[in-house]
Design a protein around this motif. Structure first.
Motif, PDB file in Angstrom:
ATOM      1  N   ALA A 396     -30.588 -16.650   7.168  1.00  0.00           N
ATOM      2  CA  ALA A 396     -29.801 -15.512   6.668  1.00  0.00           C
ATOM      3  C   ALA A 396     -30.533 -14.199   6.935  1.00  0.00           C
ATOM      4  CB  ALA A 396     -29.527 -15.676   5.175  1.00  0.00           C
ATOM      5  N   LEU A 397     -31.844 -14.206   6.782  1.00  0.00           N
ATOM      6  CA  LEU A 397     -32.639 -13.012   7.050  1.00  0.00           C
ATOM      7  C   LEU A 397     -32.531 -12.609   8.516  1.00  0.00           C
ATOM      8  CD1 LEU A 397     -34.505 -11.094   5.513  1.00  0.00           C
ATOM      9  CD2 LEU A 397     -36.415 -12.591   6.103  1.00  0.00           C
ATOM     10  N   LEU A 398     -32.576 -13.588   9.414  1.00  0.00           N
ATOM     11  CA  LEU A 398     -32.424 -13.295  10.839  1.00  0.00           C
ATOM     12  C   LEU A 398     -31.008 -12.826  11.154  1.00  0.00           C
ATOM     13  CD1 LEU A 398     -34.375 -16.318  12.372  1.00  0.00           C
ATOM     14  CD2 LEU A 398     -35.143 -13.941  12.242  1.00  0.00           C
ATOM     15  N   ARG A 399     -30.040 -13.382  10.449  1.00  0.00           N
ATOM     16  CA  ARG A 399     -28.649 -12.996  10.707  1.00  0.00           C
ATOM     17  C   ARG A 399     -28.395 -11.534  10.369  1.00  0.00           C
ATOM     18  NH1 ARG A 399     -25.306 -17.515   7.602  1.00  0.00           N
ATOM     19  NH2 ARG A 399     -23.671 -15.925   7.785  1.00  0.00           N
ATOM     20  N   ASP A 406     -23.060  -8.650   8.401  1.00  0.00           N
ATOM     21  CA  ASP A 406     -22.889 -10.048   7.976  1.00  0.00           C
ATOM     22  C   ASP A 406     -23.019 -10.135   6.453  1.00  0.00           C
ATOM     23  OD1 ASP A 406     -23.047 -12.779   7.461  1.00  0.00           O
ATOM     24  OD2 ASP A 406     -24.142 -13.213   9.300  1.00  0.00           O
ATOM     25  N   SER A 407     -21.897  -9.975   5.751  1.00  0.00           N
ATOM     26  CA  SER A 407     -21.936  -9.904   4.286  1.00  0.00           C
ATOM     27  C   SER A 407     -22.374 -11.226   3.650  1.00  0.00           C
ATOM     28  CB  SER A 407     -20.560  -9.491   3.744  1.00  0.00           C
ATOM     29  OG  SER A 407     -19.574 -10.444   4.094  1.00  0.00           O
ATOM     30  N   ALA A 429     -23.432  -6.132  -0.410  1.00  0.00           N
ATOM     31  CA  ALA A 429     -23.022  -6.863   0.789  1.00  0.00           C
ATOM     32  C   ALA A 429     -21.689  -6.335   1.311  1.00  0.00           C
ATOM     33  CB  ALA A 429     -22.918  -8.351   0.479  1.00  0.00           C
ATOM     34  N   ASP A 430     -20.759  -6.050   0.403  1.00  0.00           N
ATOM     35  CA  ASP A 430     -19.463  -5.506   0.815  1.00  0.00           C
ATOM     36  C   ASP A 430     -19.636  -4.139   1.461  1.00  0.00           C
ATOM     37  OD1 ASP A 430     -18.239  -7.742  -0.170  1.00  0.00           O
ATOM     38  OD2 ASP A 430     -17.599  -6.820  -2.063  1.00  0.00           O
ATOM     39  N   ALA A 433     -20.967  -4.524   4.910  1.00  0.00           N
ATOM     40  CA  ALA A 433     -19.929  -5.059   5.788  1.00  0.00           C
ATOM     41  C   ALA A 433     -19.017  -3.961   6.323  1.00  0.00           C
ATOM     42  CB  ALA A 433     -19.103  -6.108   5.052  1.00  0.00           C
ATOM     43  N   THR A 434     -18.905  -2.872   5.586  1.00  0.00           N
ATOM     44  CA  THR A 434     -18.073  -1.746   6.034  1.00  0.00           C
ATOM     45  C   THR A 434     -18.849  -0.760   6.885  1.00  0.00           C
ATOM     46  OG1 THR A 434     -18.574  -0.429   4.049  1.00  0.00           O
ATOM     47  CG2 THR A 434     -16.679  -1.939   3.945  1.00  0.00           C
ATOM     48  N   GLY A 435     -20.135  -1.026   7.109  1.00  0.00           N
ATOM     49  CA  GLY A 435     -20.944  -0.148   7.949  1.00  0.00           C
ATOM     50  C   GLY A 435     -21.807   0.828   7.187  1.00  0.00           C
TER      51      GLY A 435
END
Length: 661
Positions: A396-399, A406-407, A429-430, A433-435
Motif C-alpha cells: 500500500a505504501l508503494l501504491r 489511490d484512496s 483518502a477521499d 483521491a480528488t487530487g
C-alpha cells in the motif's frame, strides 16, 4: 478374526495382551491399519465397545478408523467412543460440570469468543490503551495463556521464552489471566483449554469422578502420540489408571509440532511412566521405494535422540533421489517448473506432485514462476504472497507513491499514525483521491506528527520508481516503527517482508512490481485448469504431514533457511529440524529431489550459504543421492552440488592431518 493381511509386527501390536503398550510406527508402515485391527480385535475378544476409547487429533480420523473397524466386526464398532481429546472432554464434562464449578449448560467459547473476552478484561484493567507503551493484544495474550496451560510451564516462563519484549509486563499479563478465568466462571463458560484442564482435574483429584470416567475406559488407544502435549499425555495416562490398558501409537521421528506445545518426550519416556510396557516397532514401509527409504534411513541415523529403526521398502526399487544445487531462489523456481513439467510428460499428474518448504515464504518465488508457466496449484500452510497484513501494508505504501490518488491504499496507510482514526483516514483518502495535495498533517483536526513522517517517506519513494529493490527496501525500513507498534510479532513479519526483496529484482520498476504482487497475485481460483482439473500442491512440511505424493521436491535446504537460523545453536531445536527433513523425505512415494541454493535471501540481498547441516550429517550422503538437473544440456552452465563428495572429503581429511583442524 482374519489377521492374514497384517505383517508380523502389525499382528503383534493388534493382539497385544492387557497392559501398557507403545507402538512405534515408522512413516508409511500401516499405522492406521494396525489401529483399526486393534479396535476390531478387542471387540472380537469380548471387550464392550463402549469401553474402548480411541483418541485422535481429528474427528475425521476417528470416524474413518471406526468405519473401517465396522467392516471387520460389523455394527458393534459403532459403540466405540472415538474422537479428539477436546470432544471427549466436552462430552465427559457435561456429566460432571458441577464438580468443576459449571452447570451442565455451560458455554464453550470458540477462539474468537475467547479473544473478545480477554479483550474485555484487558480494557477493564486499563491496559493497552492510548497513551500507554506497547502491550500485547488479546490474540497474543490468549496464545500465552494456552501455551502455559498445555505445556505445564508458568506464564512467566512462556513470556520469557516466546515473547521476551513483554517480560516487564508479566504482572499485568497474569492479572488479565486471573480476570479472564474469573469472568469465564461468572458467565458459566469454558474455552478449549479449560475442557482439558477440568478433565485432568477430575481424573487426578476427584475419586468419584475418576471411578466413573476412567472406570468406563477398559482400553484407551491414542493415535499420533508423538504430537500430544503434556496435558494431553497426562489425560491419556489418567484415563487408563483404573484398568491399566493404554496403547499409544506414533513415531518419535515425526514429532515436528513443538511450536504448538507438543513434546517428543511423551512418547520417548513412555516406558519410564510404565516400566512394564512393551514396545512394538513397525518398519515395513508400504509407501516409498527403496532408494527413498535409504535416504530417509540416513536421516534417522543422524538423529541424536530417538528409537533405533530402519525402514524397509515393500514397494521395490525406483530412481535415486536427486540433490540439486542451484544458484539462488530464482534458479530454484526455474528448476521446480522444469521438474514438474518433465514428470507430467512422463505421466505423473500434477495432483501426484508436491513442492515442500520449511516455511511458507520460501514458496513465494515458486508461486510466481508457476503462475508464469501456467501451472495450476494449491497451497497449504502459510498465507498466499499478498494475503498477509504486513505485506499488504508495505505494498500500500508503494501504491500511494506510484499513484497519489489511490484512496484504498491511503486508507490502509494512514491509520498507522497516532491520532488518525478510521473516519479521519477516510476523509484524507477521499481528498487525495480528488487530487488534493495539501500536507497530510493539515488535513486533520487533531495533531498527528507521524503524518509528516509518512509524507516524507512517500516523497522519497516517488524518486525510486525506477529501482524497485531500493524502493521496497526503503518502504520496509520506513514502516519498521509502525510494524513494531501494530503487531505483536514484528521480527517474524520483518523477515517475511525482507524475503520480498529477492522477488523485486525481477521487475523493471515499482509500478510493475506493485501491479503483479498487489493487483494480480497468483490465485488458485484464477489458475488455468488442466483438462482433469489437476493441481500441483505447494505446502509447508508441517502441513504435509500424513500426506503422500508420487513426486516430492523439497526446496530451500541451507543453514539459516532449512534448518532455521533459530535452531542452529539449539540442540533441541536442531533435532526437530532433522525430524522435519525426515517427514519431508518420507512424503515421496517414488520421485524425490532436494534443492540446495548457493545463496539464501537475506536483508540487503542474497547471502552465500556455507552448506546445510542437515545434509552434512547424513552418513555416506553421496551413496544415497545423485546430483543433477534433469534435462540440462551440455551447453548449459553445469551447477555442481554444494554437498561434499567422497573425493573432496578425502582431500580435506589429508589437509586436516597435515595442517590440523
Amino acid at each position: 478374526m482374519d489377521l492374514s493381511a497384517l505383517n508380523s509386527a502389525q499382528q503383534q501390536a493388534t493382539c497385544a495382551p492387557e497392559g501398557a503398550h507403545r507402538v512405534i510406527a515408522g512413516a508409511g508402515t500401516g499405522k492406521t491399519r494396525t489401529l483399526v485391527h486393534r479396535v476390531a480385535w478387542l471387540i472380537d475378544q469380548g471387550v464392550p465397545p463402549s469401553g474402548i476409547v480411541l483418541l485422535t487429533f481429528t474427528r475425521r480420523a476417528a470416524r474413518e478408523m471406526l468405519q473401517r473397524a465396522s467392516r471387520q466386526v460389523g455394527a458393534r464398532a459403532h459403540g466405540v467412543r472415538g474422537g479428539t481429546f477436546h470432544s471427549f472432554a466436552h462430552r465427559t464434562l457435561r456429566r460432571h460440570a458441577e464438580r468443576v464449578g459449571r452447570t451442565p449448560q455451560f458455554t464453550v467459547l470458540d477462539r474468537g469468543d475467547a479473544e473478545e473476552m480477554v479483550g474485555i478484561v484487558r480494557s477493564r484493567l486499563g491496559l493497552g490503551g492510548r497513551g500507554r507503551r506497547r502491550f500485547p493484544k488479546s490474540r497474543t495474550l490468549l496464545s500465552m495463556f494456552s501455551s502455559a496451560t498445555n505445556t505445564g510451564r508458568s506464564l512467566e516462563a512462556v513470556v520469557t521464552a516466546h515473547h521476551p519484549r513483554f517480560r516487564r509486563d508479566i504482572h499485568d499479563i497474569e492479572a488479565i489471566r486471573e480476570g479472564y478465568t474469573a469472568l469465564k466462571a461468572r458467565q458459566d463458560a469454558v474455552d478449549f483449554d479449560d475442557l482439558l484442564v477440568f478433565l485432568a482435574q477430575l481424573l487426578a483429584k476427584d475419586k468419584l469422578a475418576r471411578a466413573d470416567i476412567a472406570g468406563a475406559c477398559h482400553h484407551v488407544l491414542v493415535d499420533e502420540y508423538q504430537d500430544v502435549n503434556k496435558l494431553q499425555a497426562r489425560i491419556a495416562c489418567l484415563l487408563s489408571v483404573v484398568h491399566g490398558n493404554l496403547m499409544v501409537v506414533g513415531d518419535e521421528a515425526q514429532s515436528i509440532y513443538a511450536f504448538r506445545g507438543a513434546s517428543v518426550d511423551n512418547i520417548l519416556d513412555f516406558d519410564q511412566i510404565f516400566p512394564a510396557a512393551s514396545t512394538t516397532i513397525l518398519t515395513e514401509n508400504y509407501r516409498s521405494t527403496a532408494p527413498v527409504l535409504k535416504l530417509a534411513n540416513g536421516v534417522l541415523e543422524s538423529f541424536r535422540t530417538g528409537i533405533d529403526k530402519a525402514l524397509e521398502s515393500r514397494v521395490g526399487e525406483g530412481p535415486t533421489p536427486l540433490l540439486v544445487a542451484v544458484e539462488d531462489a530464482d534458479r530454484q523456481a526455474d528448476y521446480v517448473v522444469e521438474r514438474v513439467l518433465s514428470l507430467r510428460e512422463e505421466g505423473v499428474s500434477l495432483t501426484a506432485q508436491a513442492v515442500l518448504a520449511r516455511s511458507g515464504f520460501q514458496l513465494h518465488a515458486i508461486e510466481l514462476a508457476l503462475s508464469r508457466a501456467n501451472i495450476p496449484y494449491q497451497k497449504f500452510g502459510g498465507l498466499r504472497l499478498t494475503e498477509a497484513a504486513h505485506v499488504k501494508d508495505v505494498l500500500a505504501l508503494l501504491r500511494v507513491a506510484v499513484n497519489p490518488r489511490d484512496s484504498l491504499a491511503w486508507l490502509r496507510v494512514l491509520p498507522w499514525c497516532e491520532n488518525v482514526g478510521r473516519t479521519t483516514a477516510q476523509r484524507v483518502a477521499d481528498a487525495r483521491a480528488t487530487g488534493d495535495q495539501s500536507p497530510l498533517s493539515s488535513m486533520t483536526r487533531r495533531r498527528a506528527p507521524e503524518l509528516d513522517v509518512i509524507e516524507s517517506l512517500v516523497g522519497e519513494l516517488r524518486g525510486m520508481v525506477r529501482d524497485p529493490t531500493a524502493a521496497l527496501a526503503t518502504a520496509i525500513d520506513g514502516m519498521r516503527p509502525f510494524l513494531v507498534r501494530n503487531y505483536d510479532d514484528p521480527d517474524e513479519r520483518m523477515r517475511e517482508l525482507e524475503s520480498l526483496l529477492a522477488l523485486s529484482e525481477r521487475f523493471e520498476d515499482v509500478p510493475r512490481l506493485v501491479s503483479e504482487l498487489a493487483l494480480d497475485p497468483p490465485r488458485r481460483s484464477e489458475a488455468t485448469r488442466t483438462e482433469d482439473d489437476a493441481l500441483l500442491t505447494l505446502s509447508t512440511i508441517h502441513s504435509a504431514k500424513g500426506l503422500e505424493w508420487r513426486s516430492v521436491v523439497v526446496v530451500g535446504l541451507g543453514d539459516g533457511a532449512f534448518p532455521s537460523g533459530f535452531a542452529l545453536e539449539d540442540p533441541t531445536a536442531i533435532e526437530e529440524e532433522r525430524r522435519l527433513l525426515y517427514v519431508a523425505i518420507t512424503r515421496a512415494k517414488r520421485h524425490l529431489a532436494l534443492i540446495q541454493p548457493r545463496f539464501l535471501t537475506r536483508r540487503g540481498g542474497p547471502v552465500f550459504s556455507p552448506g546445510c547441516q542437515l545434509l552434512d550429517e547424513i552418513p555416506d550422503l553421496w551413496s544415497r543421492v545423485e546430483a543433477g538437473w534433469p534435462g540440462q544440456s551440455a551447453e548449459d552452465d553445469v551447477v555442481e552440488p554444494v554437498g561434499v563428495s567422497p573425493e573432496v572429503e578425502d582431500r580435506l581429511a589429508r589437509l586436516a592431518d597435515y595442517f590440523g583442524d
